[in-house]
Design an enzyme around this catalytic site. Structure first.
Site, PDB file in Angstrom:
ATOM      1  N   TYR A 176      26.567  -4.483  -3.752  1.00 55.52           N
ATOM      2  CA  TYR A 176      26.671  -5.930  -3.553  1.00 55.52           C
ATOM      3  C   TYR A 176      27.506  -6.570  -4.657  1.00 55.52           C
ATOM      4  CZ  TYR A 176      25.595 -10.759  -4.409  1.00 55.52           C
ATOM      5  OH  TYR A 176      25.736 -12.083  -4.671  1.00 55.52           O
ATOM      6  N   ARG A 299      16.597 -21.751  -7.001  1.00 55.27           N
ATOM      7  CA  ARG A 299      18.010 -21.760  -6.622  1.00 55.27           C
ATOM      8  C   ARG A 299      18.318 -22.560  -5.369  1.00 55.27           C
ATOM      9  NH1 ARG A 299      22.075 -19.511  -8.097  1.00 55.27           N
ATOM     10  NH2 ARG A 299      22.621 -18.041  -6.446  1.00 55.27           N
TER      11      ARG A 299
END
Ligand code: GCO
Ligand code: MG
Length: 418
Positions: A176, A299
């Site tokens: 990733y 977040r």
């Protein structure tokens, strides 16, 4: 929807000016897909909201077009809270990324209109400055540890005080966060690319990356890392403990967070700060995490968390538990979201950090904006509203292209978390 003021009502003229007369969904793809909602009032003042949900853009566009826009025409754009409550409670099928992204787009567009009508930048409407600029972190990555360390060095040279570092994992073909030249863009194909993941190989590599980064760049730069939901709670606890000597600013998405209690296991074994929430869309996704102080940064950002009206509640709740904001800010969130987020970052007392990935030049041309990056911080502008516009003629030159995010399987073929 009976909102017309009685005749002779003191607000009559003003509320007529605020009457919503048009709302349009604009889908454009300047390098990647974005969905924008443009709400226009009788006075001619308009507002913009980001409605981009990476890989599911048309789901939100349809939700807005079919189920929201018809309800907006004739409403008073100044009734921001009432509109939020109408769209949230009125949906019946509450929450979820598509619904809350659509609500967010309306909400941000209405706050933008309010700012423009008041002649004030958004942060002033929220309560004024708590800081000059918002500390940001950039994305450094490399195919191996050496390349990643060089990339971190380049961000430090550009003035970044905080850098997220990701690197390739030997034996894992597509780890990733590793870009192929241009900025990392995960939604690269019409159908999901299937990637293969190995947790043992990753757990072997990640601590070595940060050992090298501290050796190469010292302790002053803030280092962050994104696990991207791929570990079980006990594996996440091991990684968080292994990373303690390298004093990360945060370890992000260490384990999938539907089971909020799972973070208790990580917390028990490590003092590495934890961040989570880019895939959350309401306070209910993180209430336990926050009130039990299982995380340090939340977040969930403006575009996916129901807009300013809801994220403000979430941030205030987080503040009660000494949890700070760390808004998601990848390239798949448009400059409209970044603009609104920066005004929020400028006001919010429990600010932590803002993610900042450079948008493409095409994207910046479609979405002219007044925020600027300087000495590792982003500064929102003083324009009324959120300070971001859209060039519709240019936007029309970039037609939608279906793209989806990758998926991941373990080496034995088991479906895993990307
Ligand atoms: C981040 C995110 C992104 C996501 C992307 C999904 O921390 O910025 O994890 O890399 O994968 O936003 O669309
Ligand atoms: Mg992330």
């Amino acid at each position: 929807m009976n909102q017309k003021p009685e005749s002779g009502h003191p607000e009559q003229g003003a509320s007529r000016d605020r009457e919503i007369v048009d709302a349009r969904v604009i889908v454009t793809c300047p390098g990647r897909n974005f969905v924008t909602l443009k709400i226009e009032t009788r006075s001619g003042v308009y507002g913009l909201g980001d409605a981009t949900l990476n890989g599911r853009e048309l789901a939100v566009a349809a939700y807005l077009q079919e189920h929201v826009v018809p309800n907006l025409i004739g409403r008073d754009a100044g009734r921001i809270e009432d509109t939020w409550q109408f769209l949230y409670r009125g949906a019946y099928w509450r929450r979820g990324p598509v619904t809350m992204t659509a609500i967010a787009a309306v909400d941000v567009a209405l706050w933008d209109i309010l700012g423009k009508m008041a002649g004030l930048p958004l942060y002033r409407l929220l309560g004024g400055r708590s800081r000059e600029g918002a500390l940001v972190y950039g994305h450094a990555n490399g195919s191996d540890i050496g390349e990643a360390s060089e990339a971190v060095g380049r961000f430090i040279e550009q003035g970044f005080r905080a850098v997220r570092a990701q690197c390739g994992v030997p034996g894992v073909k597509k780890a990733y966060g590793i870009s192929s030249g241009r900025a990392y863009e995960p939604a690269e194909s019409e159908l999901p690319v299937e990637t293969v993941w190995s947790t043992p190989k990753y757990l072997e590599t990640a601590p070595k990356l940060f050992e090298r980064l501290r050796a190469d760049h010292g302790n002053d730069v803030e280092l962050l890392h994104d696990v991207h939901h791929r570990l079980t709670p006990i594996e996440a606890a091991r990684l968080a403990r292994d990373l303690e000597p390298h004093r990360l600013f945060w370890l992000e998405d260490a384990t999938p967070a539907e089971n909020q209690k799972s973070f208790e296991l990580i917390r028990k074994h490590s003092v590495t700060p934890l961040a989570v929430g880019e895939v959350f869309n309401s306070i209910w996704d993180c209430k336990h995490l926050i009130e039990q102080q299982l995380i340090d940064y939340i977040r969930t950002t403006i575009v996916h968390g129901g807009g300013i009206t809801h994220v403000r509640r979430l941030a205030d709740f987080a503040a009660l538990h000494q949890v700070r904001t760390g808004f998601h800010g990848a390239t798949d969130l448009s400059p409209v979201c970044m603009g609104a987020a920066l005004h929020f970052d400028t006001w919010v007392p429990n600010f932590g950090i803002q993610e900042y990935m450079f948008h493409s030049d095409e994207t910046d041309a479609v979405f002219p904006h007044d925020y600027v990056l300087r000495d590792g911080r982003l500064y929102c502008g003083e324009s009324p509203g959120h300070g971001v516009d859209i060039d519709e003629a240019l936007a029309a030159k970039f037609p939608y292209a279906p793209k989806q995010l990758p998926v991941a399987r373990l080496e034995d073929g088991t479906m895993w978390d990307w």
